[in-house]
Design a protein around this motif. Structure first.
Motif, mmCIF file in Angstrom:
data_model
loop_
_atom_site.group_PDB
_atom_site.id
_atom_site.type_symbol
_atom_site.label_atom_id
_atom_site.label_comp_id
_atom_site.label_asym_id
_atom_site.label_seq_id
_atom_site.Cartn_x
_atom_site.Cartn_y
_atom_site.Cartn_z
ATOM 1 N N GLN A 1 0.826 -1.204 0.000
ATOM 2 C CA GLN A 1 0.000 0.000 0.000
ATOM 3 C C GLN A 1 0.860 1.253 0.000
ATOM 4 O O GLN A 1 0.565 2.228 -0.694
ATOM 5 C CB GLN A 1 -0.947 -0.008 1.202
ATOM 6 N N ARG A 2 1.941 1.241 0.772
ATOM 7 C CA ARG A 2 2.862 2.392 0.777
ATOM 8 C C ARG A 2 3.486 2.590 -0.601
ATOM 9 O O ARG A 2 3.629 3.711 -1.075
ATOM 10 C CB ARG A 2 3.956 2.214 1.827
ATOM 11 N N ASN A 3 3.861 1.487 -1.233
ATOM 12 C CA ASN A 3 4.425 1.579 -2.585
ATOM 13 C C ASN A 3 3.414 2.146 -3.570
ATOM 14 O O ASN A 3 3.774 2.912 -4.468
ATOM 15 C CB ASN A 3 4.926 0.221 -3.061
ATOM 16 N N LYS A 4 2.155 1.774 -3.405
ATOM 17 C CA LYS A 4 1.097 2.304 -4.268
ATOM 18 C C LYS A 4 0.989 3.824 -4.093
ATOM 19 O O LYS A 4 0.869 4.561 -5.074
ATOM 20 C CB LYS A 4 -0.224 1.627 -3.935
ATOM 21 N N VAL A 5 1.054 4.275 -2.857
ATOM 22 C CA VAL A 5 1.013 5.714 -2.582
ATOM 23 C C VAL A 5 2.206 6.406 -3.244
ATOM 24 O O VAL A 5 2.052 7.436 -3.910
ATOM 25 C CB VAL A 5 0.990 5.985 -1.059
ATOM 26 N N ILE A 6 3.376 5.843 -3.101
ATOM 27 C CA ILE A 6 4.589 6.444 -3.669
ATOM 28 C C ILE A 6 4.518 6.481 -5.195
ATOM 29 O O ILE A 6 4.886 7.482 -5.818
ATOM 30 C CB ILE A 6 5.844 5.705 -3.171
ATOM 31 N N ARG A 7 4.029 5.417 -5.817
ATOM 32 C CA ARG A 7 3.874 5.403 -7.285
ATOM 33 C C ARG A 7 2.905 6.494 -7.740
ATOM 34 O O ARG A 7 3.116 7.143 -8.756
ATOM 35 C CB ARG A 7 3.408 4.037 -7.774
ATOM 36 N N GLU A 8 1.855 6.685 -6.978
ATOM 37 C CA GLU A 8 0.885 7.727 -7.317
ATOM 38 C C GLU A 8 1.508 9.120 -7.189
ATOM 39 O O GLU A 8 1.245 9.986 -8.020
ATOM 40 C CB GLU A 8 -0.350 7.629 -6.423
ATOM 41 N N VAL A 9 2.303 9.325 -6.175
ATOM 42 C CA VAL A 9 2.978 10.626 -6.015
ATOM 43 C C VAL A 9 3.931 10.855 -7.185
ATOM 44 O O VAL A 9 4.026 11.973 -7.702
ATOM 45 C CB VAL A 9 3.701 10.726 -4.656
ATOM 46 N N ASP A 10 4.604 9.811 -7.622
ATOM 47 C CA ASP A 10 5.465 9.933 -8.808
ATOM 48 C C ASP A 10 4.646 10.337 -10.031
ATOM 49 O O ASP A 10 5.080 11.180 -10.821
ATOM 50 C CB ASP A 10 6.200 8.623 -9.089
ATOM 51 N N ALA A 11 3.465 9.755 -10.181
ATOM 52 C CA ALA A 11 2.598 10.102 -11.312
ATOM 53 C C ALA A 11 2.156 11.557 -11.222
ATOM 54 O O ALA A 11 2.118 12.267 -12.240
ATOM 55 C CB ALA A 11 1.393 9.170 -11.354
ATOM 56 N N VAL A 12 1.842 12.012 -10.019
ATOM 57 C CA VAL A 12 1.472 13.414 -9.815
ATOM 58 C C VAL A 12 2.644 14.312 -10.219
ATOM 59 O O VAL A 12 2.471 15.308 -10.926
ATOM 60 C CB VAL A 12 1.046 13.688 -8.358
ATOM 61 N N GLY A 13 3.841 13.951 -9.785
ATOM 62 C CA GLY A 13 5.034 14.725 -10.139
ATOM 63 C C GLY A 13 5.245 14.798 -11.639
ATOM 64 O O GLY A 13 5.584 15.864 -12.180
ATOM 65 N N ASN A 14 5.036 13.674 -12.321
ATOM 66 C CA ASN A 14 5.168 13.661 -13.785
ATOM 67 C C ASN A 14 4.128 14.573 -14.433
ATOM 68 O O ASN A 14 4.438 15.302 -15.383
ATOM 69 C CB ASN A 14 5.034 12.238 -14.322
ATOM 70 N N ASP A 15 2.900 14.522 -13.935
ATOM 71 C CA ASP A 15 1.854 15.407 -14.462
ATOM 72 C C ASP A 15 2.230 16.868 -14.254
ATOM 73 O O ASP A 15 2.058 17.695 -15.158
ATOM 74 C CB ASP A 15 0.511 15.125 -13.792
ATOM 75 N N LEU A 16 2.733 17.195 -13.074
ATOM 76 C CA LEU A 16 3.115 18.575 -12.783
ATOM 77 C C LEU A 16 4.218 19.050 -13.717
ATOM 78 O O LEU A 16 4.169 20.178 -14.218
ATOM 79 C CB LEU A 16 3.555 18.711 -11.326
ATOM 80 N N GLU A 17 5.194 18.200 -13.933
ATOM 81 C CA GLU A 17 6.296 18.579 -14.818
ATOM 82 C C GLU A 17 5.777 18.857 -16.233
ATOM 83 O O GLU A 17 6.184 19.823 -16.875
ATOM 84 C CB GLU A 17 7.358 17.483 -14.848
#
Length: 116
Positions: free
Chosen positions: A61-77
């Motif tokens: 579950q923690r890894n899922k959260v971290i992957r989602e934050v990475d996706a958010v970061g990619n969207d922001l970039e």
């Protein structure tokens, strides 16, 4: 988890509606941080808070959260484009801090759903 939710779409729209805030070429910058670096720092702090506040999250579950934050970061970039590498101004700092808090709220809601 988060990036496929309507709330996330609304936050991205909120960011795009406020992109003019980031068009100022970093005039008045008080730090050497760029817009994207501050977004990343704020998001990292918020995801750490989510994980700390939810000690029952398992490793997957923690890894899922971290992957989602990475996706958010990619969207922001992608959304920020060339302004992502400008020095951040005080007004931008306020906006980014608020935005990261709103993203955390989305994660809080989704993590609560994971744990029930």
């Amino acid at each position: 988890m988060v990036t496929d939710k309507e709330g996330y779409v609304h936050l991205i729209q909120y960011l795009t509606e406020n992109l003019s805030l980031f068009e100022g070429k970093g005039h008045g910058a008080l730090t050497d941080d760029t817009v994207l670096e501050l977004f990343e720092e704020q998001l990292a702090a918020q995801v750490i808070m989510v994980c700390v506040q939810n000690p029952l999250l398992n490793f997957a579950q923690r890894n899922k959260v971290i992957r989602e934050v990475d996706a958010v970061g990619n969207d922001l970039e992608e959304i920020l484009g060339s302004v992502a590498y400008q020095k951040v101004t005080p007004d931008q700092i306020s906006f980014i801090t608020e935005f990261a808090g709103l993203i955390k709220n989305l994660f809080d809601h989704e993590v609560a759903s994971l744990l029930t």
